[in-house]
Write a protein that holds these residues in place. Sequence first.
Motif, PDB file in Angstrom:
ATOM      1  N   LEU A  52       0.726  -1.224   0.035  1.00  0.00           N
ATOM      2  CA  LEU A  52      -0.034  -0.014  -0.024  1.00  0.00           C
ATOM      3  C   LEU A  52       1.052   1.123  -0.059  1.00  0.00           C
ATOM      4  N   ALA A  53       1.830   1.346   0.775  1.00  0.00           N
ATOM      5  CA  ALA A  53       2.720   2.449   0.962  1.00  0.00           C
ATOM      6  C   ALA A  53       3.778   2.495  -0.103  1.00  0.00           C
ATOM      7  N   ARG A  54       3.861   1.780  -1.075  1.00  0.00           N
ATOM      8  CA  ARG A  54       4.856   1.706  -2.051  1.00  0.00           C
ATOM      9  C   ARG A  54       4.156   2.123  -3.327  1.00  0.00           C
ATOM     10  N   ASP A  55       2.949   1.521  -3.386  1.00  0.00           N
ATOM     11  CA  ASP A  55       2.169   1.745  -4.875  1.00  0.00           C
ATOM     12  C   ASP A  55       1.224   2.781  -4.849  1.00  0.00           C
ATOM     13  N   ALA A  56       0.772   3.436  -3.665  1.00  0.00           N
ATOM     14  CA  ALA A  56      -0.140   4.459  -3.765  1.00  0.00           C
ATOM     15  C   ALA A  56       0.333   5.799  -3.303  1.00  0.00           C
ATOM     16  N   GLY A  57      -0.104   6.922  -3.826  1.00  0.00           N
ATOM     17  CA  GLY A  57       0.178   8.074  -3.412  1.00  0.00           C
ATOM     18  C   GLY A  57      -0.277   8.405  -2.014  1.00  0.00           C
ATOM     19  N   LEU A  58       0.182   9.322  -1.502  1.00  0.00           N
ATOM     20  CA  LEU A  58      -0.369   9.588   0.090  1.00  0.00           C
ATOM     21  C   LEU A  58      -1.953  10.049  -0.056  1.00  0.00           C
ATOM     22  N   VAL A  59      -2.419  10.701  -1.217  1.00  0.00           N
ATOM     23  CA  VAL A  59      -3.769  11.166  -1.173  1.00  0.00           C
ATOM     24  C   VAL A  59      -4.622   9.842  -1.610  1.00  0.00           C
ATOM     25  N   GLU A  60      -4.139   9.245  -2.513  1.00  0.00           N
ATOM     26  CA  GLU A  60      -4.865   7.991  -2.684  1.00  0.00           C
ATOM     27  C   GLU A  60      -4.889   7.170  -1.417  1.00  0.00           C
ATOM     28  N   LEU A  61      -3.888   6.922  -0.661  1.00  0.00           N
ATOM     29  CA  LEU A  61      -3.595   6.056   0.642  1.00  0.00           C
ATOM     30  C   LEU A  61      -4.998   6.574   1.502  1.00  0.00           C
ATOM     31  N   TRP A  62      -4.556   7.749   1.902  1.00  0.00           N
ATOM     32  CA  TRP A  62      -5.474   8.565   2.880  1.00  0.00           C
ATOM     33  C   TRP A  62      -7.024   8.464   2.449  1.00  0.00           C
ATOM     34  N   THR A  63      -7.402   8.629   0.946  1.00  0.00           N
ATOM     35  CA  THR A  63      -8.653   8.940   0.995  1.00  0.00           C
ATOM     36  C   THR A  63      -9.493   7.766   0.274  1.00  0.00           C
ATOM     37  N   ARG A  64      -8.771   6.769  -0.332  1.00  0.00           N
ATOM     38  CA  ARG A  64      -9.494   5.523  -0.967  1.00  0.00           C
ATOM     39  C   ARG A  64      -8.821   4.238  -0.246  1.00  0.00           C
ATOM     40  N   LEU A  65      -7.904   3.907   0.396  1.00  0.00           N
ATOM     41  CA  LEU A  65      -7.415   2.638   0.530  1.00  0.00           C
ATOM     42  C   LEU A  65      -7.446   2.421   2.143  1.00  0.00           C
ATOM     43  N   LEU A  66      -6.865   3.568   3.024  1.00  0.00           N
ATOM     44  CA  LEU A  66      -6.859   3.109   4.410  1.00  0.00           C
ATOM     45  C   LEU A  66      -8.029   2.743   5.188  1.00  0.00           C
ATOM     46  N   HIS A  67      -9.325   3.157   4.644  1.00  0.00           N
ATOM     47  CA  HIS A  67     -10.501   2.935   5.272  1.00  0.00           C
ATOM     48  C   HIS A  67     -10.707   1.035   5.364  1.00  0.00           C
ATOM     49  N   TYR A  68     -10.297   0.650   4.354  1.00  0.00           N
ATOM     50  CA  TYR A  68     -10.259  -0.898   4.289  1.00  0.00           C
ATOM     51  C   TYR A  68      -9.343  -1.666   5.496  1.00  0.00           C
ATOM     52  N   GLU A  69      -8.204  -1.183   5.818  1.00  0.00           N
ATOM     53  CA  GLU A  69      -7.429  -1.507   6.470  1.00  0.00           C
ATOM     54  C   GLU A  69      -7.558  -1.688   8.021  1.00  0.00           C
ATOM     55  N   GLY A  70      -8.680  -0.702   8.713  1.00  0.00           N
ATOM     56  CA  GLY A  70      -8.962  -0.832  10.037  1.00  0.00           C
ATOM     57  C   GLY A  70      -7.791  -0.239  10.926  1.00  0.00           C
ATOM     58  N   THR A  71      -6.960   0.487  10.400  1.00  0.00           N
ATOM     59  CA  THR A  71      -5.969   1.304  11.142  1.00  0.00           C
ATOM     60  C   THR A  71      -6.067   2.725  10.950  1.00  0.00           C
ATOM     61  N   THR A  72      -5.251   3.578  11.708  1.00  0.00           N
ATOM     62  CA  THR A  72      -5.317   4.718  11.331  1.00  0.00           C
ATOM     63  C   THR A  72      -4.403   5.294  10.170  1.00  0.00           C
ATOM     64  N   GLY A  73      -3.526   4.430   9.939  1.00  0.00           N
ATOM     65  CA  GLY A  73      -2.600   4.847   8.663  1.00  0.00           C
ATOM     66  C   GLY A  73      -1.406   5.421   9.072  1.00  0.00           C
ATOM     67  N   LEU A  74      -0.945   5.497  10.224  1.00  0.00           N
ATOM     68  CA  LEU A  74       0.270   6.148  10.557  1.00  0.00           C
ATOM     69  C   LEU A  74       1.481   5.214  10.070  1.00  0.00           C
ATOM     70  N   TRP A  75       1.291   4.073  10.228  1.00  0.00           N
ATOM     71  CA  TRP A  75       2.446   3.211   9.926  1.00  0.00           C
ATOM     72  C   TRP A  75       2.559   3.058   8.022  1.00  0.00           C
ATOM     73  N   GLN A  76       1.461   2.949   7.592  1.00  0.00           N
ATOM     74  CA  GLN A  76       1.703   3.058   6.188  1.00  0.00           C
ATOM     75  C   GLN A  76       1.971   4.464   5.669  1.00  0.00           C
ATOM     76  N   THR A  77       1.780   5.542   6.203  1.00  0.00           N
ATOM     77  CA  THR A  77       2.330   6.923   5.864  1.00  0.00           C
ATOM     78  C   THR A  77       3.774   7.014   6.098  1.00  0.00           C
ATOM     79  N   LEU A  78       4.078   6.453   7.391  1.00  0.00           N
ATOM     80  CA  LEU A  78       5.388   6.362   7.688  1.00  0.00           C
ATOM     81  C   LEU A  78       6.525   5.869   6.573  1.00  0.00           C
ATOM     82  N   LEU A  79       5.870   4.205   6.200  1.00  0.00           N
ATOM     83  CA  LEU A  79       6.435   3.710   5.192  1.00  0.00           C
ATOM     84  C   LEU A  79       6.418   4.392   3.998  1.00  0.00           C
TER      85      LEU A  79
END
Length: 142
Positions: A52-79
């Motif tokens: 997720l962190a490698r293949d998506a941009g931050l905007v896409e990560l925050w707006t489209r993908l992270l709500h499927y993960e069940g986490t806040t997204g801090l780890w993916q954003t740092l990655l």
Amino acid sequence: MDLLTAEERRVEVVPAVRRWPALAASAIYVSVAAAAIAHHEPWADEAQSWLLARDAGLVELWTRLLHYEGTTGLWQTLLHLLIRAGMPYAGMNVVAGVLGVAASGLILWRAPFPLVIRAALPFTYYLRSEEHTSELQSRQYL
């Protein structure tokens, strides 16, 4: 004119004898974390966070993908930021290990508990296996 009393000016000096248990616990924790990082095999949820962190941009990560993960997204954003800086996949465990060592250092040196509790706390089941799985599993639950 001095506004501080003699009692207020007194600085507490921690004797070296009281420091060695925290130093020993820190050294043991760093050794355990380093051994875990060296022998760790990635799990599927770690690869999911990495991809997720490698293949998506931050905007896409925050707006489209992270709500499927069940986490806040801090780890993916740092990655995401570290991947853009050139970190390889194996570096994920090192980063997680450094964060775990920093957290244990905070507990060992700054927690308002007696020394025995502070020295034992980083090695307890909950902190070692649930919260600080970062060295062993590098989970995205940060």
